[in-house]
Design a protein around this motif. Structure first.
Motif, short mmCIF file in Angstrom:
data_model
loop_
_atom_site.label_atom_id
_atom_site.label_comp_id
_atom_site.label_asym_id
_atom_site.label_seq_id
_atom_site.Cartn_x
_atom_site.Cartn_y
_atom_site.Cartn_z
N UNK A 186 44.94 99.43 -17.90
CA UNK A 186 45.23 100.81 -17.54
C UNK A 186 43.91 101.54 -17.42
N UNK A 187 43.85 102.49 -16.51
CA UNK A 187 42.62 103.27 -16.34
C UNK A 187 42.61 104.49 -17.26
N UNK A 188 43.67 104.72 -17.99
CA UNK A 188 43.72 105.83 -18.93
C UNK A 188 44.57 105.41 -20.12
N UNK A 189 44.52 106.23 -21.18
CA UNK A 189 45.32 105.92 -22.37
C UNK A 189 46.78 105.72 -21.96
N UNK A 190 47.42 104.69 -22.53
CA UNK A 190 48.77 104.37 -22.08
C UNK A 190 49.59 103.78 -23.21
N UNK A 191 50.91 103.93 -23.09
CA UNK A 191 51.86 103.27 -23.99
C UNK A 191 52.52 102.16 -23.18
N UNK A 192 52.47 100.94 -23.70
CA UNK A 192 52.98 99.78 -23.00
C UNK A 192 54.02 99.06 -23.85
N UNK A 193 54.90 98.30 -23.19
CA UNK A 193 55.89 97.53 -23.93
C UNK A 193 55.20 96.39 -24.69
N UNK A 194 55.64 96.15 -25.91
CA UNK A 194 54.95 95.19 -26.79
C UNK A 194 55.65 93.84 -26.82
N UNK A 195 54.90 92.79 -26.44
CA UNK A 195 55.26 91.43 -26.81
C UNK A 195 54.00 90.84 -27.43
N UNK A 196 54.17 89.84 -28.28
CA UNK A 196 53.02 89.26 -28.96
C UNK A 196 51.98 88.74 -27.97
N UNK A 197 52.46 88.13 -26.88
CA UNK A 197 51.54 87.56 -25.90
C UNK A 197 50.73 88.64 -25.18
N UNK A 198 51.39 89.74 -24.79
CA UNK A 198 50.69 90.81 -24.09
C UNK A 198 49.68 91.51 -24.99
N UNK A 199 50.09 91.75 -26.23
CA UNK A 199 49.17 92.41 -27.17
C UNK A 199 47.99 91.50 -27.48
#
Length: 203
Positions: free
Chosen positions: A133-146
């Protein structure tokens, strides 16, 4: 400075809203049927349910920033500065390894087998998927993505030279992960549950 990424459960937020709506409906129904006195008696239990769902499913998150990783679990948060970070593993959920022990992230469960198969079918692996993301963001959490986001941020900071003297700074300044209990949440839950039990006992 790169953006701060907050990973949390969109399902958890929806579940909390649903619990709030159901609790409100229940309290209104009690008021219509039994009057104001019973509403007062029903409020602690409704509040305990909503607060419990919020603490378990809405509040937990993993926040990745240039300063480190914040793991916010239902009852306790742990701030992991980068000099104390020692890697991670993906088990049933994300586990961060630090100089002061392991930290499990409640908000980052492992994705389902179906999701993993879909990634493989598109020619990508879990390690290749780096949420950006180019700015602060809230994203959906999965262990792999985090895990991918944490690894990417750590590599970027290391490549830029910001972690060159991290070990020396950690030793000299006594830097370690900081753990904080959510005292207000715990106290509120205890009060609401205790009040609910007392009300039910006198019913």
């Amino acid at each position: 400075m790169r953006p701060t990424l907050e990973f949390s459960s969109s399902y958890g937020r929806a579940l909390t809203v649903a619990a709030g709506v159901v609790a409100l409906g229940a309290v209104v129904a009690v008021g219509v049927q039994d009057g104001l006195d019973e509403v007062v008696r029903a409020l602690p239990l409704a509040g305990a349910v909503v607060l419990g769902v919020w603490a378990l499913f809405w509040r937990p998150a993993v926040v990745v920033s240039d300063g480190g990783v914040l793991v916010r679990n239902p009852l306790r948060s742990t701030q992991v500065p980068w000099p104390t970070y020692r890697g991670l593993t993906v088990q049933w959920s994300l586990v961060l390894h630090t100089t002061d022990g392991d930290v499990t992230a409640w908000a980052a469960p492992r994705s389902s087998g179906t999701a993993s198969r879909m990634r493989r079918s598109t020619g990508t692996s879990d390690d290749d998927v780096v949420p950006t993301s180019t700015k602060d963001a809230r994203l959906h959490a999965t262990a792999e993505d985090v895990a991918a986001a944490i690894g990417d941020r750590h590599r970027a900071l290391a490549d830029a030279g910001f972690l060159r003297d991290a070990e020396r700074a950690r030793t000299a300044a006594g830097i370690r992960p900081e753990r904080h209990w959510h005292v207000a949440t715990i106290a509120a839950l205890l009060v609401l549950v205790g009040t609910s039990v007392a009300v039910l006992a006198t019913a």
